[in-house]
Enzyme design. Structure first.
Site, PDB file in Angstrom:
ATOM      1  N   ASP A  73      90.274  67.659  51.398  1.00  0.00           N
ATOM      2  CA  ASP A  73      90.583  69.000  50.903  1.00  0.00           C
ATOM      3  C   ASP A  73      91.418  68.903  49.630  1.00  0.00           C
ATOM      4  OD1 ASP A  73      91.584  71.668  50.510  1.00  0.00           O
ATOM      5  OD2 ASP A  73      91.026  72.079  52.586  1.00  0.00           O
ATOM      6  N   SER A 123      89.277  77.242  50.171  1.00  0.00           N
ATOM      7  CA  SER A 123      88.635  76.334  51.128  1.00  0.00           C
ATOM      8  C   SER A 123      87.668  77.044  52.068  1.00  0.00           C
ATOM      9  CB  SER A 123      89.695  75.606  51.959  1.00  0.00           C
ATOM     10  OG  SER A 123      90.429  74.747  51.139  1.00  0.00           O
ATOM     11  N   HIS A 186      91.628  76.146  60.839  1.00  0.00           N
ATOM     12  CA  HIS A 186      91.884  76.372  59.417  1.00  0.00           C
ATOM     13  C   HIS A 186      90.555  76.499  58.661  1.00  0.00           C
ATOM     14  CE1 HIS A 186      94.259  75.440  55.600  1.00  0.00           C
ATOM     15  NE2 HIS A 186      94.911  76.418  56.179  1.00  0.00           N
ATOM     16  N   SER A 188      88.633  74.973  56.351  1.00  0.00           N
ATOM     17  CA  SER A 188      87.552  73.981  56.252  1.00  0.00           C
ATOM     18  C   SER A 188      86.828  73.762  57.577  1.00  0.00           C
ATOM     19  CB  SER A 188      88.073  72.643  55.713  1.00  0.00           C
ATOM     20  OG  SER A 188      88.859  72.826  54.566  1.00  0.00           O
ATOM     21  N   GLU A 346      87.982  65.900  58.233  1.00  0.00           N
ATOM     22  CA  GLU A 346      88.707  66.413  57.067  1.00  0.00           C
ATOM     23  C   GLU A 346      90.077  65.764  56.887  1.00  0.00           C
ATOM     24  OE1 GLU A 346      90.216  70.587  55.081  1.00  0.00           O
ATOM     25  OE2 GLU A 346      90.497  70.312  57.225  1.00  0.00           O
ATOM     26  N   ASP A 351      95.432  68.695  50.052  1.00  0.00           N
ATOM     27  CA  ASP A 351      95.557  70.032  49.473  1.00  0.00           C
ATOM     28  C   ASP A 351      96.975  70.595  49.619  1.00  0.00           C
ATOM     29  OD1 ASP A 351      94.179  72.700  48.634  1.00  0.00           O
ATOM     30  OD2 ASP A 351      95.166  73.204  50.514  1.00  0.00           O
ATOM     31  N   HIS A 355      99.664  71.603  46.690  1.00  0.00           N
ATOM     32  CA  HIS A 355     100.208  72.955  46.540  1.00  0.00           C
ATOM     33  C   HIS A 355     101.729  72.936  46.372  1.00  0.00           C
ATOM     34  CE1 HIS A 355      96.764  75.548  46.929  1.00  0.00           C
ATOM     35  NE2 HIS A 355      96.381  74.997  48.066  1.00  0.00           N
ATOM     36  N   ASP A 392      86.378  69.921  48.582  1.00  0.00           N
ATOM     37  CA  ASP A 392      85.937  71.314  48.503  1.00  0.00           C
ATOM     38  C   ASP A 392      86.181  71.913  47.127  1.00  0.00           C
ATOM     39  OD1 ASP A 392      88.643  71.074  49.035  1.00  0.00           O
ATOM     40  OD2 ASP A 392      88.699  72.601  50.605  1.00  0.00           O
TER      41      ASP A 392
END
Ligand SMILES: *[C@@H]1O[C@H](CO)[C@@H](O)[C@H](O)[C@H]1NC(C)=O
Ligand SMILES: *[C@@H]1O[C@H](CO)[C@@H](O)[C@H](O)[C@H]1NC(C)=O
Ligand SMILES: [Zn+2]
Length: 537
Positions: A73, A123, A186, A188, A346, A351, A355, A392
């Site tokens: 991700d 995502s 979540h 994904s 995943e 990700d 962030h 993604d």
């Protein structure tokens, strides 16, 4: 007190990452989006045409029994390059020449990640693309772009709901599983089993707070436990216990449930398997998972955290399995089906670290993801297992400057900016790591109290509460039958169609070898009979 804590965490969960897509500025006249894109057919046809074209140059006659999709991700191309350097530097090499395991796969392409209504994706819409083969709207899962975000009623219309590659695999008698480091509900992983007008509808409370009826639009956790295809998944490993438990209960590590409908979905999952006399187990820590390593049950649910699993760099080794360990046990379980399987794995927190501008953690999570791919590739033969590794969407981490060969990837550039201040080889264009300037000049980041630590925030150009995704393309690596079909630059929504083509599942088209694969048994039998006949004569 408790309700206050819950309220706060609910608010935090709603706010935080992936904010609403901004409404387009009224000052600009945007060109209209092609309305055909609101249908599933448009994306199916786009993929079919591409497969037809590319398959002309593909001599492969094999097909894939097993299909695995590895999703990093937010694993942008600069993330790969930096993680590769880190990997080499951890071995005391210069680093740039290093290779992540899957970077040696023979198939390599680029995917375009935009969504129907959004230049830069999230995502959920990307999961719909790479798992269901259809592009849709930002923040929505498993539905077409005819469903705008939070439009519950539109998401219930049959024509607006799309199947995932997991459903195609199940219909062909294969087994399916999901492994993630995020909550299993979540964005994904939800693309594997859920149809939802909002990715945040992970529990009933979220739906109510959006003024919708959770009895009409069922939350994502309930879809996983009570509906198809969720109910059929053989292995579900990740985080997210809070989405499955009533807010009046606490999980084994003291975390509070988020549900307000009183349903205990973990107990329901266990009851469902018991009622159907299926061997099963629910585990919530690494020790319990490892007890099953040699002979796992037929169904396994592992929820290792109240929310997302811990970052590997910070993880408690007795409670948190690694992504590699979870992947290995999932493959062990799914391999028992002679018709093969579809597995979604995943590395979900690359990700999250991006962030937060936690570059050390983002790159470490990428190396953990690599280990999981390497483990899977070591177990499964190349001639009947298609492994696809992709991301993604990108992030806005930049790998910049004119630094000398072999320089520490987390270090300073050899140059200074025009104010004479040092800058880092890795920085971000935005995020919470932005520093306030003094007299119009950037801070010297080397003076940060936690400089170089795991949660040190990399240097950032402009302030945002959360660093954003990037709109650039992502890499697609492929190993196994028909890997050549993944070469080129294409829509992300083509990926599951190509996988289904190679795996002989879904609505088609299917690889030429698919007919051979189904008639193989018959041919073998006929051949055997003729031999027996010859001997008898
Ligand atoms: C659980 O949620 C309900 C409905 O929102 C609320 O009335 C109740 O106070 C919550 N209970 C706890 C213990 O937080
Ligand atoms: C890891 O978790 C276990 C179980 O909750 C706890 O007993 C132990 O102290 C933790 N270890 C560390 C290093 O935090
Ligand atoms: Zn994100």
């Amino acid at each position: 007190m408790r309700s206050k804590v819950l309220l706060l965490s609910l608010l935090a969960a709603v706010a935080a990452r992936h904010p609403e897509a901004p409404t387009h500025s009224k000052l600009r006249n945007l060109p209209p989006i092609n309305a055909a894109e609101f249908t599933a057919d448009y994306w199916y046809n786009e993929a079919r045409a591409a497969i037809e074209k590319r398959s002309k140059r593909d001599p492969d006659q094999n097909v894939a029994r097993n299909l695995i999709m590895f999703l990093g991700d937010g694993m942008s191309i600069p993330t790969l390059a930096a993680a590769r350097a880190l990997k080499g530097q951890k071995l005391d090499r210069t680093g740039e020449e290093e290779e992540l395991f899957f970077e040696s796969f023979p198939g390599l392409g680029l995917a375009k990640t935009y969504c129907v209504n959004q230049q830069i994706a999230d995502s959920a819409c990307t999961a719909t693309a790479y798992l269901c083969g259809v592009k849709n709207n930002y923040g929505t899962t498993g539905v077409t772009a005819a469903v705008s975000r939070r439009n519950c009623e539109a998401s219930l219309l049959e024509t607006n709901r799309v199947e995932s590659i997991a459903e195609w695999a199940l219909a062909a008698g294969k087994d399916v599983g999901i492994v993630t480091t995020t909550r299993v509900t979540h964005a994904s992983p939800s693309g594997v089993y859920a149809k939802s007008a909002d990715r945040h509808w992970e529990n009933d409370a979220e739906i109510i707070s959006d003024s919708n009826d959770p009895e009409r639009c069922v939350d994502i956790a309930r879809q996983l436990i009570q509906m198809n295809p969720g109910q059929q998944l053989k292995v579900i490993l990740g985080g997210g216990r809070r989405e499955f438990l009533p807010n009046t209960t606490f999980d084994d590590e003291g975390g509070q449930g988020f549900r307000t409908d009183g349903q205990n979905l973990i107990e329901q999952w266990q009851q469902d398997k018991s009622d159907r006399d299926l061997s099963h187990d629910y585990v919530w820590n690494r020790d319990q998972l490892m007890n099953h390593f040699d002979s796992p049950p037929e169904y396994l649910l592992g929820l290792f955290e109240n929310s997302h699993m811990q970052y590997h760099l910070e993880a408690n080794a007795t409670t948190e399995p690694t992504l590699e360990e979870m992947t290995e046990i999932a493959i062990k379980m799914l391999s028992r089906n002679e018709k093969g399987f579809f597995l979604f794995v995943e590395g979900g927190r690359i990700d999250h670290a991006h962030h937060d501008n936690y570059v050390h953690i983002a790159l470490d999570e990428t190396l953990q993801f690599e280990k999981a791919v390497e483990k899977a590739a070591g177990i499964l033969p190349e001639d009947d297992t298609l492994i696809v590794v992709t991301a993604d969407h990108a992030h806005v981490m930049a790998y910049n400057g004119y630094t000398a060969r072999g320089s520490p990837i987390y270090g300073l550039s050899d140059e200074k900016d025009t104010d004479g201040m040092p800058y880092m080889t890795i920085s971000y264009t935005n995020g919470p790591g932005a520093r306030t300037q003094v007299n119009g000049i950037r801070d010297d980041i080397r003076q940060d109290g936690n400089f170089g630590e795991n949660r040190w925030r990399a240097h950032v150009e402009f302030p945002l509460e959360d660093e954003t995704h990037g709109g650039d393309d992502v890499a697609v690596f492929a190993r196994g039958p028909h890997y050549r079909l993944f070469a080129g630059l294409y829509e992300q929504s083509q990926i599951p169609h190509v996988m289904a083509y190679v795996g002989c599942i879904g609505p088609g088209p299917h690889a030429p070898g698919c007919n051979a694969a189904t008639t193989l048994h018959v041919t073998g039998l006929v051949l055997l009979l003729s031999v027996v006949k010859l001997i008898l004569l």
